[in-house]
Design an enzyme around this catalytic site. Structure first.
Site, PDB file in Angstrom:
ATOM      1  N   GLY A 148       0.818  -1.228   0.000  1.00 22.88           N
ATOM      2  CA  GLY A 148       0.000   0.000   0.000  1.00 22.88           C
ATOM      3  C   GLY A 148       0.838   1.258   0.000  1.00 22.88           C
ATOM      4  N   GLY A 198       2.586   2.392  -2.991  1.00 22.45           N
ATOM      5  CA  GLY A 198       2.899   2.862  -4.345  1.00 22.45           C
ATOM      6  C   GLY A 198       4.051   2.127  -4.993  1.00 22.45           C
ATOM      7  N   LEU A 199       4.439   0.974  -4.425  1.00 17.77           N
ATOM      8  CA  LEU A 199       5.573   0.234  -5.003  1.00 17.77           C
ATOM      9  C   LEU A 199       5.100  -0.985  -5.805  1.00 17.77           C
ATOM     10  CD1 LEU A 199       8.048   0.512  -1.991  1.00 17.77           C
ATOM     11  CD2 LEU A 199       7.926   1.940  -4.022  1.00 17.77           C
ATOM     12  N   SER A 205       2.992  -3.494  -4.956  1.00 18.80           N
ATOM     13  CA  SER A 205       2.961  -4.803  -4.279  1.00 18.80           C
ATOM     14  C   SER A 205       1.823  -5.678  -4.810  1.00 18.80           C
ATOM     15  CB  SER A 205       2.850  -4.640  -2.764  1.00 18.80           C
ATOM     16  OG  SER A 205       1.649  -3.991  -2.449  1.00 18.80           O
ATOM     17  N   ALA A 251       0.368  -5.609  -7.844  1.00 19.25           N
ATOM     18  CA  ALA A 251       0.650  -6.061  -9.214  1.00 19.25           C
ATOM     19  C   ALA A 251       1.746  -7.127  -9.199  1.00 19.25           C
ATOM     20  CB  ALA A 251       1.061  -4.878 -10.086  1.00 19.25           C
ATOM     21  N   ASP A 282       1.269  -0.469 -13.709  1.00 20.58           N
ATOM     22  CA  ASP A 282       1.947  -1.285 -12.684  1.00 20.58           C
ATOM     23  C   ASP A 282       2.208  -2.707 -13.177  1.00 20.58           C
ATOM     24  OD1 ASP A 282       1.622   0.934 -11.109  1.00 20.58           O
ATOM     25  OD2 ASP A 282       0.815  -0.143  -9.384  1.00 20.58           O
TER      26      ASP A 282
HETATM   27  O1  PMV Z   1      -0.932   1.734  -7.406  1.00 16.72           O
HETATM   28  P1  PMV Z   1       0.065   2.853  -7.347  1.00 16.72           P
HETATM   29  O2  PMV Z   1       0.095   3.558  -6.037  1.00 16.72           O
HETATM   30  O3  PMV Z   1       1.410   2.441  -7.848  1.00 16.72           O
HETATM   31  O4  PMV Z   1      -0.440   3.974  -8.413  1.00 16.72           O
HETATM   32  C1  PMV Z   1      -0.510   3.687  -9.770  1.00 16.72           C
HETATM   33  C2  PMV Z   1      -0.396   4.918 -10.583  1.00 16.72           C
HETATM   34  C3  PMV Z   1      -1.643   5.748 -10.792  1.00 16.72           C
HETATM   35  O5  PMV Z   1      -1.366   6.532 -11.951  1.00 16.72           O
HETATM   36  C4  PMV Z   1      -1.893   6.683  -9.614  1.00 16.72           C
HETATM   37  C5  PMV Z   1      -2.903   4.914 -11.018  1.00 16.72           C
HETATM   38  C6  PMV Z   1      -2.921   4.171 -12.343  1.00 16.72           C
HETATM   39  O6  PMV Z   1      -3.804   3.311 -12.485  1.00 16.72           O
HETATM   40  O7  PMV Z   1      -2.119   4.455 -13.235  1.00 16.72           O
END
Ligand code: PMV
Length: 330
Positions: free
Chosen positions: A117, A119-120, A122, A124, A166
């Site tokens: 949770g 943004g790295l 995890s 995906a 991702d």
């Molecule tokens: O899931 P995150 O926190 O890596 O965010 C993905 C990137 C965003 O552009 C915010 C969402 C997306 O679907 O591209």
């Protein structure tokens, strides 16, 4: 117990008793959020990830997921009322639907060194590692195209309607420029002219990508022209970033990361903690710093010219969890 970190997981043969797989985490170098509106974004697979071991159990009514470390330790089943995080129970149900009845007798052990949770990527990385492990277990072929398609189905459980960046970079590996419009999907593989090294500082878990994306959508509906211009400016910044990455112009790349961060702040997805992490990094001589991913918490990436450790230590001294990372070695 940990899954074997040194093993080459690609050497496992068909219908083994246990199949191992791995998928890396990712960072977004530039263009998050704007990518949802059709702009380019740059993302890279990093040297951390999710490891999976798949074996069989009988009459399990699974698949059963056993987390050694996935932000929690414990067992999850695809049971609507069962134990474990709801989103993982739903992901297991989806997995059973995608793989077929065979999947219900599987025991899937998961070990991860990716903060959840933040943004790295995890979720995906988990999605891709699960698909790779299960296909390998059954000795089934999984083409890159198929992997990306199935991973998107799983990602939708975690993220609602993701742009796809991702799971695409995690499945492809390396560094990509990603652009998705209604008409087409463009994925450019990029070779960096110089090694990219980062310090990552953690501002804690964010409130969820789907929530951040839909809140931004609401704001942009109220001011479509202004937000539209910010998104397209981010797209321009990313095009310049791409050139800097290819040419190895790290100082200019860092400046553009700072510009991207300013624009993300104007979109309302930064927080005081993320800004504080960016300031610490810049004061300590980082070439540039920005949040990565959805924001509203999560992680800051700081680009460095030499050793990231001194910025990692500065983050830690200020009370933040931090680590150094670089492009995944393949
Ligand atoms: O899931 P995150 O926190 O890596 O965010 C993905 C990137 C965003 O552009 C915010 C969402 C997306 O679907 O591209």
């Amino acid at each position: 117990m940990t899954l074997n970190q040194n093993r080459n997981y690609s050497d496992v043969t068909a219908m083994a008793d246990v199949a191992f797989s791995y998928a890396p985490a990712k960072i977004i170098l530039g263009g998050e959020h704007a990518v949802v509106y059709g702009q380019s974004a740059l993302a890279l697979a990093i040297d951390r990830g999710v490891r999976v071991a798949v074996s069989r159990v009988s009459h399990a009514n699974g698949p059963i997921l056993r987390a050694i470390n996935l932000g929690f330790v414990g067992e999850v089943r695809p049971d609507p009322q069962g134990q474990g995080p709801k989103v993982l129970r739903e992901a297991l149900s989806k997995l059973r639907e995608l793989i077929g009845a065979d999947a219900q007798d599987l025991l899937i052990t998961v070990d991860s060194d990716v903060p959840v949770g933040c943004g790295l990527g995890s979720s995906a990385a988990l999605s891709v590692a699960l698909l790779r492990g299960i296909h390998r277990f059954f000795g089934r072929n999984l083409s890159k195209e198929n992997e990306a398609e199935l991973a998107l189905d799983l990602e939708k459980i975690f993220h609602g309607n993701p742009s796809g960046i991702d799971h695409t970079v995690i499945s492809a590996g390396g560094l990509i420029c990603y652009k998705r419009s209604e008409q087409k999907l463009l994925i450019d593989h990029i070779s960096p002219g110089r090694k990219l090294k980062f310090a990552i500082g953690m501002a804690g878990q964010h409130a969820g990508t789907a929530r951040a994306v839909s809140a931004l959508k609401e704001r942009s509906r109220r001011h479509p022209d202004i937000y539209g211009r910010i998104f397209s400016t981010i797209g321009d910044v990313v095009e310049q970033m791409k050139f800097c990455v290819q040419e190895g112009k790290l100082a200019a790349l860092g400046e553009l990361m700072d510009v991207n961060q300013g624009l993300l702040n104007s979109l309302g997805v930064s927080t005081p903690k993320l800004e504080a992490l960016c300031s610490i990094a810049r004061e300590r001589g980082a070439l540039g710093a920005k949040l990565t991913g959805a924001g509203g918490g999560g992680a800051v990436i700081a680009l460095v010219d030499d050793d990231p450790q001194y910025i990692v230590e500065a983050f830690q001294a200020a009370g933040y969890m931090a680590f150094a990372t670089e492009l995944e070695k393949v």
